[in-house]
Design a protein around this motif. Sequence first.
Motif, PDB file in Angstrom:
ATOM      1  N   SER A   1     -11.352  -8.964   3.730  1.00  0.00           N
ATOM      2  CA  SER A   1     -12.050  -8.680   2.475  1.00  0.00           C
ATOM      3  C   SER A   1     -11.149  -7.971   1.476  1.00  0.00           C
ATOM      4  CB  SER A   1     -13.287  -7.815   2.769  1.00  0.00           C
ATOM      5  OG  SER A   1     -14.163  -8.481   3.642  1.00  0.00           O
ATOM      6  N   GLU A   2     -10.227  -7.128   1.979  1.00  0.00           N
ATOM      7  CA  GLU A   2      -9.363  -6.391   1.071  1.00  0.00           C
ATOM      8  C   GLU A   2      -8.418  -7.324   0.315  1.00  0.00           C
ATOM      9  OE1 GLU A   2      -9.697  -5.888   4.258  1.00  0.00           O
ATOM     10  OE2 GLU A   2     -10.853  -4.020   4.377  1.00  0.00           O
ATOM     11  N   GLU A   3      -8.102  -8.479   0.951  1.00  0.00           N
ATOM     12  CA  GLU A   3      -7.174  -9.415   0.319  1.00  0.00           C
ATOM     13  C   GLU A   3      -7.842 -10.240  -0.786  1.00  0.00           C
ATOM     14  OE1 GLU A   3      -4.026  -9.690   1.051  1.00  0.00           O
ATOM     15  OE2 GLU A   3      -3.923  -8.403   2.815  1.00  0.00           O
ATOM     16  N   ALA A   4      -9.170 -10.386  -0.718  1.00  0.00           N
ATOM     17  CA  ALA A   4      -9.862 -11.308  -1.619  1.00  0.00           C
ATOM     18  C   ALA A   4      -9.711 -10.907  -3.083  1.00  0.00           C
ATOM     19  CB  ALA A   4     -11.340 -11.399  -1.241  1.00  0.00           C
ATOM     20  N   LEU A   5      -9.878  -9.605  -3.383  1.00  0.00           N
ATOM     21  CA  LEU A   5      -9.797  -9.161  -4.768  1.00  0.00           C
ATOM     22  C   LEU A   5      -8.386  -9.341  -5.313  1.00  0.00           C
ATOM     23  CD1 LEU A   5     -11.465  -7.911  -7.047  1.00  0.00           C
ATOM     24  CD2 LEU A   5     -10.706  -5.668  -6.272  1.00  0.00           C
ATOM     25  N   ARG A   6      -7.379  -9.013  -4.520  1.00  0.00           N
ATOM     26  CA  ARG A   6      -5.990  -9.201  -4.966  1.00  0.00           C
ATOM     27  C   ARG A   6      -5.701 -10.685  -5.191  1.00  0.00           C
ATOM     28  NH1 ARG A   6      -2.030  -6.862  -7.506  1.00  0.00           N
ATOM     29  NH2 ARG A   6      -2.340  -4.934  -6.306  1.00  0.00           N
ATOM     30  N   CYS A   7      -6.171 -11.529  -4.281  1.00  0.00           N
ATOM     31  CA  CYS A   7      -5.971 -12.972  -4.421  1.00  0.00           C
ATOM     32  C   CYS A   7      -6.635 -13.489  -5.691  1.00  0.00           C
ATOM     33  CB  CYS A   7      -6.532 -13.693  -3.194  1.00  0.00           C
ATOM     34  SG  CYS A   7      -6.374 -15.484  -3.253  1.00  0.00           S
ATOM     35  N   CYS A   8      -7.863 -13.037  -5.952  1.00  0.00           N
ATOM     36  CA  CYS A   8      -8.579 -13.469  -7.159  1.00  0.00           C
ATOM     37  C   CYS A   8      -7.825 -13.050  -8.411  1.00  0.00           C
ATOM     38  CB  CYS A   8      -9.985 -12.876  -7.160  1.00  0.00           C
ATOM     39  SG  CYS A   8     -11.006 -13.407  -8.568  1.00  0.00           S
ATOM     40  N   HIS A   9      -7.365 -11.802  -8.450  1.00  0.00           N
ATOM     41  CA  HIS A   9      -6.629 -11.303  -9.613  1.00  0.00           C
ATOM     42  C   HIS A   9      -5.357 -12.110  -9.859  1.00  0.00           C
ATOM     43  CE1 HIS A   9      -3.388  -8.866 -11.395  1.00  0.00           C
ATOM     44  NE2 HIS A   9      -4.343  -8.384 -12.189  1.00  0.00           N
TER      45      HIS A   9
ATOM     46  N   VAL B   1      -2.455 -21.798  -2.165  1.00  0.00           N
ATOM     47  CA  VAL B   1      -2.244 -20.385  -2.509  1.00  0.00           C
ATOM     48  C   VAL B   1      -1.405 -19.759  -1.399  1.00  0.00           C
ATOM     49  CG1 VAL B   1      -3.298 -18.174  -3.074  1.00  0.00           C
ATOM     50  CG2 VAL B   1      -4.488 -20.299  -3.664  1.00  0.00           C
ATOM     51  N   ILE B   2      -0.345 -19.041  -1.778  1.00  0.00           N
ATOM     52  CA  ILE B   2       0.501 -18.377  -0.785  1.00  0.00           C
ATOM     53  C   ILE B   2       0.526 -16.871  -1.041  1.00  0.00           C
ATOM     54  CG2 ILE B   2       1.972 -20.389  -0.420  1.00  0.00           C
ATOM     55  CD1 ILE B   2       4.093 -19.014  -2.189  1.00  0.00           C
ATOM     56  N   ARG B   3       0.740 -16.103   0.046  1.00  0.00           N
ATOM     57  CA  ARG B   3       0.934 -14.650  -0.082  1.00  0.00           C
ATOM     58  C   ARG B   3       2.407 -14.350   0.154  1.00  0.00           C
ATOM     59  NH1 ARG B   3      -1.855 -10.374   3.914  1.00  0.00           N
ATOM     60  NH2 ARG B   3      -0.297 -11.270   5.326  1.00  0.00           N
ATOM     61  N   VAL B   4       3.014 -13.717  -0.829  1.00  0.00           N
ATOM     62  CA  VAL B   4       4.425 -13.353  -0.754  1.00  0.00           C
ATOM     63  C   VAL B   4       4.512 -11.894  -0.312  1.00  0.00           C
ATOM     64  CG1 VAL B   4       6.592 -13.159  -2.014  1.00  0.00           C
ATOM     65  CG2 VAL B   4       4.983 -14.987  -2.583  1.00  0.00           C
TER      66      VAL B   4
ATOM     67  N   SER C   1       7.512 -10.882   1.890  1.00  0.00           N
ATOM     68  CA  SER C   1       8.880 -10.594   2.299  1.00  0.00           C
ATOM     69  C   SER C   1       9.704 -10.086   1.111  1.00  0.00           C
ATOM     70  CB  SER C   1       9.528 -11.861   2.874  1.00  0.00           C
ATOM     71  OG  SER C   1      10.867 -11.634   3.230  1.00  0.00           O
ATOM     72  N   GLY C   2      10.324  -8.911   1.287  1.00  0.00           N
ATOM     73  CA  GLY C   2      11.212  -8.363   0.272  1.00  0.00           C
ATOM     74  C   GLY C   2      10.519  -7.718  -0.905  1.00  0.00           C
ATOM     75  N   VAL C   3       9.210  -7.478  -0.822  1.00  0.00           N
ATOM     76  CA  VAL C   3       8.488  -6.830  -1.922  1.00  0.00           C
ATOM     77  C   VAL C   3       7.715  -5.630  -1.380  1.00  0.00           C
ATOM     78  CG1 VAL C   3       8.289  -8.936  -3.282  1.00  0.00           C
ATOM     79  CG2 VAL C   3       6.512  -8.383  -1.626  1.00  0.00           C
ATOM     80  N   ARG C   4       7.483  -4.673  -2.252  1.00  0.00           N
ATOM     81  CA  ARG C   4       6.770  -3.464  -1.834  1.00  0.00           C
ATOM     82  C   ARG C   4       5.286  -3.742  -1.664  1.00  0.00           C
ATOM     83  NH1 ARG C   4       6.694   2.311  -5.168  1.00  0.00           N
ATOM     84  NH2 ARG C   4       5.363   3.449  -3.668  1.00  0.00           N
ATOM     85  N   HIS C   5       4.712  -4.471  -2.634  1.00  0.00           N
ATOM     86  CA  HIS C   5       3.286  -4.800  -2.579  1.00  0.00           C
ATOM     87  C   HIS C   5       3.136  -6.316  -2.513  1.00  0.00           C
ATOM     88  CE1 HIS C   5       2.234  -0.668  -3.460  1.00  0.00           C
ATOM     89  NE2 HIS C   5       3.005  -0.685  -4.531  1.00  0.00           N
ATOM     90  N   PRO C   6       2.533  -6.867  -1.458  1.00  0.00           N
ATOM     91  CA  PRO C   6       2.340  -8.319  -1.372  1.00  0.00           C
ATOM     92  C   PRO C   6       1.533  -8.837  -2.564  1.00  0.00           C
ATOM     93  CG  PRO C   6       1.888  -7.276   0.741  1.00  0.00           C
ATOM     94  CD  PRO C   6       2.027  -6.162  -0.264  1.00  0.00           C
ATOM     95  N   TYR C   7       1.831 -10.046  -2.969  1.00  0.00           N
ATOM     96  CA  TYR C   7       1.091 -10.668  -4.066  1.00  0.00           C
ATOM     97  C   TYR C   7       0.916 -12.148  -3.767  1.00  0.00           C
ATOM     98  CZ  TYR C   7       5.735 -12.220  -5.674  1.00  0.00           C
ATOM     99  OH  TYR C   7       6.973 -12.793  -5.750  1.00  0.00           O
TER     100      TYR C   7
END
Length: 714
Positions: free
Chosen positions: A514-522, A546-549, A551-557
């Motif tokens: 559920s925590e990922e859904a809002l970030r994915c929507c944004h 849709v992919i989640r990045v 690797s190599g980042v502080r906050h996944p996006y």
Amino acid sequence: MEEGSPDRASAESGTKRSSVSSGTRSRSHRRDFLRKFVDADIFTERLGDWFSANTKHIFEPPFDLTQIQNFDYALEGVSFHQLIRMPNAVYASTSDAVEATAYLAMEDFLHASAKSLWEAFWGEDGPYPFSVACLHRASLKFYPAEKAIAGGKLGNLCATAVMLDNTGQSHGKWGHILQLALLRPHVRSLAMDSETQPSLSVLGEAIFFALRMLLSRTLSRSNVLHNSNSVFMVLADSQYGGVVKVQGDVTNLDCDMNNIYGCAAEWIKEHSQISVSSVDRIWNKLGNANWGDIGALQVLMATFQCIAQFAGMPKHSVDDLAAHHGPRLQIRRTERKLEDGRGVGNGLFPFKQHSVSPEIVEVLDESKEAMKLEAGSVLWLEDSEWQRGFQINQVLSDGELHFYSAMPVEEPGRSLFLYVGSHPSQLEPALEDMNLWYQVQRQTKILTLMKQRGLSSKNLPQLVASGRIIHPGKCRKPSSGGNCDHPWCGTPILVTNPVGELVADLLTDGKFGSEEALRCCHDCLSALSTAASAGIRHGDIRPENVIRVSSGVRHPYYVLIGWGHAILEERDRPVMNLHFSSTYALQEGRLCSASDAESLVYLLFFTTSGAVPDLDSVEGALQWREASWSRRLIQQTLGDISPVLKAFADYVDSLCGTPYPMDYEIWLKRMRRRFHEEDHGKEVEVSDLSTVQITRTQWFDTAEVLTKLKLLDG
């Protein structure tokens, strides 16, 4: 004796004379009415309110798709003439030469249509009974286009007619018109925004001429037409065309000479039935007729119906000729040696047929070397500037096609996505190769366009390289271009970044909560907003795109990939997906402004609720959507994740199917606020649920403050 009473006979005679007299007066009134009914603009103005009411419920088409398909099968053996006189593809009314070309081409098109249909369906017995001529606007008389142009009357031409060939009438009779075609500049551009149907300015003029034709038929003494209560009008320009059918009994027309146009408009509203086809291409870019396209087929079918009004039912019916489609198909397969002698059923489908279409046959060519790409394989790409090598690290799948995680040979450690298309000459299996074409060639076009227009967002894929494979061995490509006989020669490649995990894989591994859904929507909304600023819509939003990045980042996006089916023009059509396509896309085959956002809502709903219904038809998918939105099932599920997602679903629900633009910024701002990425001064400190400490100089989200106060009150 009562039956033979002189008084009764006299009464009956008087009744007959009265009836004849009434009919004569009605006929006379219609003749006077027709004489004064000459201004199409005034008539069109009177139809304004009627047209506005009807556009809410788009006019029904005169022919359904099944009829047109059956007619198309029937025309398989019919030869239509190659047109010599063709319209200018860049049609505009600024040049007499262009208009002259267009009128000459329309005459040729209608003549070839009527003559070929007459010979195919009614036989060749007797002379060809029709002629074609152009209508002069001022005199309402008919002239051959060449004669009118030579006489300097081009500027007053307004229509082209198919009529009975009557040499005794030099200018033709309105009662003998079978079909009338209005040639107007930019018919396609005059279509309404939401549908490919004509605007009132075009439709009103077509109905005006149709009503004149109906009135003229009732005044004609020859009664050459079997059905005088329906008229087919053609609307066309140098590229597009459509059909308007007007049907009704004009004896119900109130012929008030003091209110001619009001009475005519009232008859249209109360006593007529109007059918309007879609506006589709009937000429190709060279200006020649596309006889097999749906636009031309609609016009041909209207011409067929008009001839039937004059000649009655044909000797060879449409159903009879269409029934030969199967045998003709079998003959073509046999001629091309596509049968293997092990037919199934009626013999229309060969043993190795894998496609649902009987026209497409899979033939395996054992001589071609299959392209096998595995981890460790190195591909060399050649573009316009240099050659680059990519080593494949991992073979991935989006559920339908393979793609690859690869590393540039000159940059070890950098990870990229690599897509390999199909060989340009390879046509089988057709469905897979078409999907590959969208994945590679068309996505390359979209990403190149984004790059050219300066679209920059971390939530959009970036084009790294594109070009053709450099195959092993010497390339014997001809100097004039093309490809050599090597099975890899000319195969396209697309390379993009960044690389991440598919949301579909995250779901399978239980990593998308559920925590990922809002970030994915944004993040997806951010990508859609950036693309929409350049008029690009995605059209294929699903977990595999849709992919989640991370690797190599502080906050996944999240990044929205898979832009091969993106919508650039009105003629582009989105992918039909029973679970993720918007309601408007399933109903109309196109996107509205909120369609991508609606698909995003379905993605979030299915990924977070885990409830994936069994949908096996478009009708079932539409019923599920209607029931889910009406019961607010989607909003309630997303509300358990975040109030802002529930509000976003409500917003999308209110916007779906409307012409109003999607407001991305307000929702991006609300979601960023939820991440505390903006308004960093906002702070709420709760100490053992006994006090709420709020700094006086800062602004707060009212909903959050009320939530804290509610906790204290509890």
